[in-house]
Motif scaffolding. Structure first.
Motif, PDB file in Angstrom:
ATOM      1  N   GLN A  11       0.826  -1.211   0.000  1.00 13.69           N
ATOM      2  CA  GLN A  11       0.000   0.000   0.000  1.00 13.69           C
ATOM      3  C   GLN A  11       0.855   1.254   0.000  1.00 13.69           C
ATOM      4  OE1 GLN A  11      -2.425  -0.994   3.420  1.00 13.69           O
ATOM      5  NE2 GLN A  11      -4.118  -1.651   2.102  1.00 13.69           N
ATOM      6  N   ARG A  12       2.025   1.174   0.590  1.00 16.37           N
ATOM      7  CA  ARG A  12       2.924   2.321   0.628  1.00 16.37           C
ATOM      8  C   ARG A  12       3.625   2.525  -0.719  1.00 16.37           C
ATOM      9  NH1 ARG A  12       8.129   2.619   2.062  1.00 16.37           N
ATOM     10  NH2 ARG A  12       8.199   0.585   3.069  1.00 16.37           N
ATOM     11  N   LEU A  13       3.932   1.434  -1.415  1.00 18.09           N
ATOM     12  CA  LEU A  13       4.751   1.515  -2.617  1.00 18.09           C
ATOM     13  C   LEU A  13       3.987   1.518  -3.932  1.00 18.09           C
ATOM     14  CD1 LEU A  13       7.555  -1.026  -1.662  1.00 18.09           C
ATOM     15  CD2 LEU A  13       7.662   1.471  -1.548  1.00 18.09           C
ATOM     16  N   TYR A  14       2.815   0.886  -3.953  1.00 17.33           N
ATOM     17  CA  TYR A  14       2.151   0.644  -5.226  1.00 17.33           C
ATOM     18  C   TYR A  14       0.741   1.209  -5.247  1.00 17.33           C
ATOM     19  CZ  TYR A  14       6.219  -2.239  -5.740  1.00 17.33           C
ATOM     20  OH  TYR A  14       7.514  -2.659  -5.791  1.00 17.33           O
ATOM     21  N   LEU A  15       0.145   1.184  -6.417  1.00 17.36           N
ATOM     22  CA  LEU A  15      -1.166   1.772  -6.652  1.00 17.36           C
ATOM     23  C   LEU A  15      -2.274   0.738  -6.514  1.00 17.36           C
ATOM     24  CD1 LEU A  15      -0.186   3.626  -9.958  1.00 17.36           C
ATOM     25  CD2 LEU A  15      -0.210   4.588  -7.642  1.00 17.36           C
ATOM     26  N   ASP A  16      -3.428   1.205  -6.149  1.00 18.91           N
ATOM     27  CA  ASP A  16      -4.652   0.401  -6.217  1.00 18.91           C
ATOM     28  C   ASP A  16      -4.497  -0.994  -5.601  1.00 18.91           C
ATOM     29  OD1 ASP A  16      -7.331  -0.013  -6.889  1.00 18.91           O
ATOM     30  OD2 ASP A  16      -6.808  -0.876  -8.840  1.00 18.91           O
ATOM     31  N   VAL A  17      -3.986  -1.060  -4.376  1.00 18.16           N
ATOM     32  CA  VAL A  17      -3.818  -2.347  -3.695  1.00 18.16           C
ATOM     33  C   VAL A  17      -5.184  -2.784  -3.180  1.00 18.16           C
ATOM     34  CG1 VAL A  17      -2.709  -3.565  -1.793  1.00 18.16           C
ATOM     35  CG2 VAL A  17      -1.452  -1.796  -3.058  1.00 18.16           C
ATOM     36  N   ARG A  18      -5.608  -3.953  -3.634  1.00 16.04           N
ATOM     37  CA  ARG A  18      -6.903  -4.497  -3.200  1.00 16.04           C
ATOM     38  C   ARG A  18      -6.702  -5.898  -2.657  1.00 16.04           C
ATOM     39  NH1 ARG A  18     -10.322  -4.143  -8.340  1.00 16.04           N
ATOM     40  NH2 ARG A  18      -8.334  -3.906  -9.373  1.00 16.04           N
ATOM     41  N   THR A  19      -7.400  -6.194  -1.579  1.00 13.71           N
ATOM     42  CA  THR A  19      -7.342  -7.532  -1.000  1.00 13.71           C
ATOM     43  C   THR A  19      -8.704  -8.196  -1.164  1.00 13.71           C
ATOM     44  OG1 THR A  19      -7.918  -6.684   1.191  1.00 13.71           O
ATOM     45  CG2 THR A  19      -5.568  -6.901   0.679  1.00 13.71           C
ATOM     46  N   PHE A  20      -8.662  -9.512  -1.235  1.00 12.80           N
ATOM     47  CA  PHE A  20      -9.861 -10.307  -1.457  1.00 12.80           C
ATOM     48  C   PHE A  20      -9.867 -11.473  -0.480  1.00 12.80           C
ATOM     49  CE2 PHE A  20      -8.555  -8.321  -5.421  1.00 12.80           C
ATOM     50  CZ  PHE A  20      -9.734  -7.710  -5.840  1.00 12.80           C
ATOM     51  N   PRO A  21     -11.014 -12.108  -0.284  1.00 12.15           N
ATOM     52  CA  PRO A  21     -11.066 -13.279   0.606  1.00 12.15           C
ATOM     53  C   PRO A  21     -10.033 -14.332   0.204  1.00 12.15           C
ATOM     54  CG  PRO A  21     -13.292 -12.606  -0.008  1.00 12.15           C
ATOM     55  CD  PRO A  21     -12.336 -11.789  -0.845  1.00 12.15           C
ATOM     56  N   GLY A  22      -9.517 -15.022   1.194  1.00 13.60           N
ATOM     57  CA  GLY A  22      -8.502 -16.041   0.944  1.00 13.60           C
ATOM     58  C   GLY A  22      -7.113 -15.448   0.821  1.00 13.60           C
ATOM     59  N   ASP A  23      -6.931 -14.219   1.290  1.00 11.20           N
ATOM     60  CA  ASP A  23      -5.640 -13.517   1.233  1.00 11.20           C
ATOM     61  C   ASP A  23      -5.147 -13.284  -0.183  1.00 11.20           C
ATOM     62  OD1 ASP A  23      -5.351 -13.061   3.950  1.00 11.20           O
ATOM     63  OD2 ASP A  23      -4.321 -14.961   4.293  1.00 11.20           O
ATOM     64  N   LEU A  24      -6.058 -13.230  -1.142  1.00 11.39           N
ATOM     65  CA  LEU A  24      -5.677 -12.862  -2.502  1.00 11.39           C
ATOM     66  C   LEU A  24      -5.521 -11.351  -2.569  1.00 11.39           C
ATOM     67  CD1 LEU A  24      -8.142 -15.116  -4.506  1.00 11.39           C
ATOM     68  CD2 LEU A  24      -5.760 -15.598  -3.919  1.00 11.39           C
ATOM     69  N   LEU A  25      -4.649 -10.890  -3.414  1.00 10.31           N
ATOM     70  CA  LEU A  25      -4.487  -9.447  -3.558  1.00 10.31           C
ATOM     71  C   LEU A  25      -4.181  -9.092  -4.993  1.00 10.31           C
ATOM     72  CD1 LEU A  25      -1.136  -8.632  -3.640  1.00 10.31           C
ATOM     73  CD2 LEU A  25      -1.371  -9.547  -1.355  1.00 10.31           C
ATOM     74  N   ARG A  26      -4.426  -7.831  -5.304  1.00 11.26           N
ATOM     75  CA  ARG A  26      -4.133  -7.296  -6.628  1.00 11.26           C
ATOM     76  C   ARG A  26      -3.584  -5.890  -6.419  1.00 11.26           C
ATOM     77  NH1 ARG A  26      -8.951  -7.938  -9.912  1.00 11.26           N
ATOM     78  NH2 ARG A  26      -8.292 -10.103  -9.869  1.00 11.26           N
ATOM     79  N   PHE A  27      -2.583  -5.539  -7.206  1.00 13.59           N
ATOM     80  CA  PHE A  27      -2.026  -4.194  -7.110  1.00 13.59           C
ATOM     81  C   PHE A  27      -1.422  -3.811  -8.453  1.00 13.59           C
ATOM     82  CE2 PHE A  27       1.231  -7.154  -5.864  1.00 13.59           C
ATOM     83  CZ  PHE A  27       2.403  -6.679  -6.428  1.00 13.59           C
ATOM     84  N   THR A  28      -1.160  -2.538  -8.608  1.00 14.52           N
ATOM     85  CA  THR A  28      -0.630  -2.005  -9.855  1.00 14.52           C
ATOM     86  C   THR A  28       0.713  -1.336  -9.576  1.00 14.52           C
ATOM     87  OG1 THR A  28      -2.882  -1.626 -10.642  1.00 14.52           O
ATOM     88  CG2 THR A  28      -1.123  -0.435 -11.768  1.00 14.52           C
ATOM     89  N   ALA A  29       1.665  -1.593 -10.448  1.00 15.36           N
ATOM     90  CA  ALA A  29       2.983  -0.974 -10.341  1.00 15.36           C
ATOM     91  C   ALA A  29       3.310  -0.279 -11.652  1.00 15.36           C
ATOM     92  CB  ALA A  29       4.038  -2.036 -10.031  1.00 15.36           C
TER      93      ALA A  29
END
Length: 130
Positions: A11-29
């Motif tokens: 969240q500090r380094l990248y854009l649009d950090v999203r978390t989902f159930p099951g500890d899945l995540l998506r982010f943009t660099a």
């Protein structure tokens, strides 16, 4: 580093950090002025250590020639090709224990560069796509 620490770092380094159930995540660099979307999830080593698996999309599964892709995967400088849903991804794992910001950033940079290179008009990957 624990999973919540990783999320805070992302969240500090990248854009649009999203978390989902099951500890899945998506982010943009940012990669050379282009935004690249990454997916991530936790995985455990055989010894029980917590690792981050991170992936970037390469192409839809139905565009891939499997034999050529497996040969190409063995020559990649980082990660390996895998299937996630209906997409072929380039994935890499990184141990969370001792993971440094610079190591994460470098791995993401090389993943993005390598995934983009797979679409170049020349190289050992030619013939990988239909």
């Amino acid at each position: 580093m624990q999973w919540p620490d990783l999320i805070s770092l992302l969240q500090r380094l990248y854009l649009d950090v999203r978390t989902f159930p099951g500890d899945l995540l998506r982010f943009t660099a940012d990669h050379d002025g282009t935004e690249v979307s990454f997916g991530g999830w936790p995985c455990r080593s055989a010894a029980g250590g917590l690792w981050l698996a991170v992936a970037v999309k390469v192409c839809p599964v139905d565009r891939l020639r499997a034999r050529t892709a497996l040969v190409v995967s063995a020559t990649l400088p980082i990660g390996g090709l895998a299937i996630a849903g209906d997409q072929v991804v380039l994935r890499q794992t990184l141990p969370l224990d001792g993971l440094r910001e610079a190591d994460l950033a470098h791995a993401l940079q090389v993943l993005a560069t390598t995934a983009a290179a797979l679409h170049a008009p020349a190289g050992p990957h030619v013939g990988m796509f239909r």
